[in-house]
Design a protein around this motif. Structure first.
Motif, PDB file in Angstrom:
ATOM      1  N   LEU A  71       0.733  -1.236  -0.104  1.00  0.00           N
ATOM      2  CA  LEU A  71       0.123  -0.036  -0.020  1.00  0.00           C
ATOM      3  C   LEU A  71       1.071   1.185  -0.012  1.00  0.00           C
ATOM      4  O   LEU A  71       0.538   2.442  -0.767  1.00  0.00           O
ATOM      5  CB  LEU A  71      -0.821  -0.031   1.422  1.00  0.00           C
ATOM      6  N   TYR A  72       1.844   1.235   0.799  1.00  0.00           N
ATOM      7  CA  TYR A  72       3.027   2.228   0.587  1.00  0.00           C
ATOM      8  C   TYR A  72       3.558   2.648  -0.655  1.00  0.00           C
ATOM      9  O   TYR A  72       3.778   3.717  -1.171  1.00  0.00           O
ATOM     10  CB  TYR A  72       3.917   2.238   1.994  1.00  0.00           C
ATOM     11  N   LYS A  73       3.924   1.693  -1.248  1.00  0.00           N
ATOM     12  CA  LYS A  73       4.653   1.669  -2.653  1.00  0.00           C
ATOM     13  C   LYS A  73       3.715   2.043  -3.463  1.00  0.00           C
ATOM     14  O   LYS A  73       3.911   2.972  -4.305  1.00  0.00           O
ATOM     15  CB  LYS A  73       5.118   0.252  -2.861  1.00  0.00           C
ATOM     16  N   GLY A  74       2.333   1.630  -3.549  1.00  0.00           N
ATOM     17  CA  GLY A  74       1.427   1.970  -4.386  1.00  0.00           C
ATOM     18  C   GLY A  74       1.128   3.503  -4.243  1.00  0.00           C
ATOM     19  O   GLY A  74       1.025   4.313  -5.220  1.00  0.00           O
ATOM     20  N   TYR A  75       0.968   3.904  -2.994  1.00  0.00           N
ATOM     21  CA  TYR A  75       0.859   5.345  -2.704  1.00  0.00           C
ATOM     22  C   TYR A  75       1.891   6.262  -3.372  1.00  0.00           C
ATOM     23  O   TYR A  75       1.632   7.373  -3.836  1.00  0.00           O
ATOM     24  CB  TYR A  75       0.374   5.768  -1.230  1.00  0.00           C
ATOM     25  N   SER A  76       2.961   5.796  -2.960  1.00  0.00           N
ATOM     26  CA  SER A  76       4.230   6.675  -3.393  1.00  0.00           C
ATOM     27  C   SER A  76       4.219   6.776  -4.993  1.00  0.00           C
ATOM     28  O   SER A  76       4.769   7.883  -5.539  1.00  0.00           O
ATOM     29  CB  SER A  76       5.499   6.011  -2.865  1.00  0.00           C
TER      30      SER A  76
ATOM     31  N   ILE B 245       1.679   6.755  -6.833  1.00  0.00           N
ATOM     32  CA  ILE B 245       0.517   7.433  -7.403  1.00  0.00           C
ATOM     33  C   ILE B 245       1.082   9.000  -7.221  1.00  0.00           C
ATOM     34  O   ILE B 245       0.659   9.466  -7.977  1.00  0.00           O
ATOM     35  CB  ILE B 245      -0.561   7.150  -6.417  1.00  0.00           C
ATOM     36  N   GLU B 246       1.666   9.070  -6.044  1.00  0.00           N
ATOM     37  CA  GLU B 246       1.886  10.395  -5.772  1.00  0.00           C
ATOM     38  C   GLU B 246       3.122  11.193  -6.599  1.00  0.00           C
ATOM     39  O   GLU B 246       3.023  12.445  -7.013  1.00  0.00           O
ATOM     40  CB  GLU B 246       2.209  10.751  -4.228  1.00  0.00           C
ATOM     41  N   LYS B 247       4.065  10.342  -6.890  1.00  0.00           N
ATOM     42  CA  LYS B 247       5.259  10.659  -7.937  1.00  0.00           C
ATOM     43  C   LYS B 247       4.669  11.081  -9.149  1.00  0.00           C
ATOM     44  O   LYS B 247       5.194  11.959  -9.908  1.00  0.00           O
ATOM     45  CB  LYS B 247       6.164   9.652  -7.899  1.00  0.00           C
ATOM     46  N   LYS B 248       3.798  10.067  -9.695  1.00  0.00           N
ATOM     47  CA  LYS B 248       3.526  10.356 -10.960  1.00  0.00           C
ATOM     48  C   LYS B 248       2.148  11.241 -11.245  1.00  0.00           C
ATOM     49  O   LYS B 248       1.820  11.526 -12.433  1.00  0.00           O
ATOM     50  CB  LYS B 248       3.307   9.068 -11.650  1.00  0.00           C
ATOM     51  N   ASN B 249       1.887  11.975 -10.108  1.00  0.00           N
ATOM     52  CA  ASN B 249       0.676  12.713 -10.390  1.00  0.00           C
ATOM     53  C   ASN B 249      -0.761  12.289 -10.992  1.00  0.00           C
ATOM     54  O   ASN B 249      -0.845  12.636 -12.068  1.00  0.00           O
ATOM     55  CB  ASN B 249       1.189  14.134 -10.957  1.00  0.00           C
ATOM     56  N   ALA B 250      -0.922  11.043 -10.629  1.00  0.00           N
ATOM     57  CA  ALA B 250      -1.984  10.136 -11.124  1.00  0.00           C
ATOM     58  C   ALA B 250      -3.263  10.946 -11.285  1.00  0.00           C
ATOM     59  O   ALA B 250      -3.566  11.908 -10.640  1.00  0.00           O
ATOM     60  CB  ALA B 250      -2.036   8.807 -10.321  1.00  0.00           C
ATOM     61  N   SER B 251      -4.118  10.308 -11.927  1.00  0.00           N
ATOM     62  CA  SER B 251      -5.588  11.077 -12.156  1.00  0.00           C
ATOM     63  C   SER B 251      -6.205  10.989 -11.102  1.00  0.00           C
ATOM     64  O   SER B 251      -5.912   9.828 -10.024  1.00  0.00           O
ATOM     65  CB  SER B 251      -6.068  10.462 -13.567  1.00  0.00           C
ATOM     66  N   LYS B 252      -7.509  11.470 -10.801  1.00  0.00           N
ATOM     67  CA  LYS B 252      -8.386  11.367  -9.852  1.00  0.00           C
ATOM     68  C   LYS B 252      -9.078   9.887  -9.631  1.00  0.00           C
ATOM     69  O   LYS B 252      -8.965   9.472  -8.422  1.00  0.00           O
ATOM     70  CB  LYS B 252      -9.571  12.366  -9.887  1.00  0.00           C
ATOM     71  N   GLY B 253      -9.511   9.556 -10.823  1.00  0.00           N
ATOM     72  CA  GLY B 253     -10.084   7.830 -10.707  1.00  0.00           C
ATOM     73  C   GLY B 253      -9.057   7.029 -10.164  1.00  0.00           C
ATOM     74  O   GLY B 253      -9.379   6.226  -9.617  1.00  0.00           O
ATOM     75  N   THR B 254      -7.473   7.261 -10.458  1.00  0.00           N
ATOM     76  CA  THR B 254      -6.729   6.241 -10.193  1.00  0.00           C
ATOM     77  C   THR B 254      -6.751   6.225  -8.434  1.00  0.00           C
ATOM     78  O   THR B 254      -6.307   5.415  -7.742  1.00  0.00           O
ATOM     79  CB  THR B 254      -5.044   6.575 -10.733  1.00  0.00           C
ATOM     80  N   LYS B 255      -6.569   7.870  -8.140  1.00  0.00           N
ATOM     81  CA  LYS B 255      -6.586   7.744  -6.713  1.00  0.00           C
ATOM     82  C   LYS B 255      -7.654   7.485  -5.785  1.00  0.00           C
ATOM     83  O   LYS B 255      -7.740   6.639  -4.815  1.00  0.00           O
ATOM     84  CB  LYS B 255      -6.351   9.315  -6.374  1.00  0.00           C
ATOM     85  N   ILE B 256      -8.805   7.375  -6.546  1.00  0.00           N
ATOM     86  CA  ILE B 256     -10.147   6.950  -5.907  1.00  0.00           C
ATOM     87  C   ILE B 256     -10.087   5.528  -5.991  1.00  0.00           C
ATOM     88  O   ILE B 256     -10.362   4.734  -4.650  1.00  0.00           O
ATOM     89  CB  ILE B 256     -11.368   7.291  -6.589  1.00  0.00           C
ATOM     90  N   PHE B 257      -9.544   4.729  -7.011  1.00  0.00           N
ATOM     91  CA  PHE B 257      -9.539   3.281  -6.947  1.00  0.00           C
ATOM     92  C   PHE B 257      -8.709   2.624  -5.966  1.00  0.00           C
ATOM     93  O   PHE B 257      -8.781   1.778  -5.211  1.00  0.00           O
ATOM     94  CB  PHE B 257      -8.938   2.968  -8.380  1.00  0.00           C
ATOM     95  N   PHE B 258      -7.470   3.641  -5.961  1.00  0.00           N
ATOM     96  CA  PHE B 258      -6.576   3.124  -4.752  1.00  0.00           C
ATOM     97  C   PHE B 258      -6.955   3.168  -3.260  1.00  0.00           C
ATOM     98  O   PHE B 258      -6.832   2.422  -2.348  1.00  0.00           O
ATOM     99  CB  PHE B 258      -5.195   4.057  -4.759  1.00  0.00           C
ATOM    100  N   TRP B 259      -7.746   4.277  -3.021  1.00  0.00           N
ATOM    101  CA  TRP B 259      -8.375   4.504  -1.563  1.00  0.00           C
ATOM    102  C   TRP B 259      -9.515   3.435  -1.417  1.00  0.00           C
ATOM    103  O   TRP B 259      -9.236   2.856  -0.257  1.00  0.00           O
ATOM    104  CB  TRP B 259      -8.678   5.751  -1.382  1.00  0.00           C
ATOM    105  N   ILE B 260     -10.023   3.098  -2.427  1.00  0.00           N
ATOM    106  CA  ILE B 260     -11.005   1.791  -2.124  1.00  0.00           C
ATOM    107  C   ILE B 260     -10.482   0.561  -1.858  1.00  0.00           C
ATOM    108  O   ILE B 260     -10.844  -0.063  -1.223  1.00  0.00           O
ATOM    109  CB  ILE B 260     -12.041   1.957  -3.513  1.00  0.00           C
ATOM    110  N   SER B 261      -9.488   0.421  -2.792  1.00  0.00           N
ATOM    111  CA  SER B 261      -8.641  -0.571  -2.501  1.00  0.00           C
ATOM    112  C   SER B 261      -7.763  -0.838  -1.102  1.00  0.00           C
ATOM    113  O   SER B 261      -7.793  -1.873  -0.442  1.00  0.00           O
ATOM    114  CB  SER B 261      -7.467  -0.827  -3.721  1.00  0.00           C
ATOM    115  N   ALA B 262      -7.519   0.263  -0.799  1.00  0.00           N
ATOM    116  CA  ALA B 262      -6.795   0.343   0.679  1.00  0.00           C
ATOM    117  C   ALA B 262      -7.767   0.003   1.611  1.00  0.00           C
ATOM    118  O   ALA B 262      -7.462  -0.651   2.798  1.00  0.00           O
ATOM    119  CB  ALA B 262      -6.255   1.671   0.945  1.00  0.00           C
TER     120      ALA B 262
END
Length: 75
Positions: free
Chosen positions: A32-37, A39-56
């Motif tokens: 989860l930490y690696k995925g978050y880092s 996402i934040e480095k690549k300045n991912a889209s809003k949909g990707t961030k929402i999908f990550f937080w739902i997965s988390a």
């Protein structure tokens, strides 16, 4: 579990895995930490961030499901 086709054999198998729960928690936290880092480095889209937080959230609920279930059954 019977609806998944696991039955008592699957239950016995998964009960043997409980001794490895701390390892699974550690691996989940690292991933989860690696995925978050990433996402934040690549300045991912809003949909990707929402999908990550739902997965988390699903991952955390799955990790603590036995504890939550025992709290619900205790009351």
């Amino acid at each position: 579990m019977a609806s998944l086709g696991l039955g008592s054999a699957g239950s016995a198998y998964f009960s043997n895995l409980t001794q490895y729960k701390p390892i699974f928690v550690l691996i989940t936290g690292i991933l989860l930490y690696k995925g978050y880092s990433i996402i934040e480095k690549k300045n991912a889209s809003k949909g990707t961030k929402i999908f990550f937080w739902i997965s988390a959230a699903i991952s955390i609920l799955a990790l603590y499901y036995p504890t939550i279930l025992s709290l619900i059954n205790a009351s």
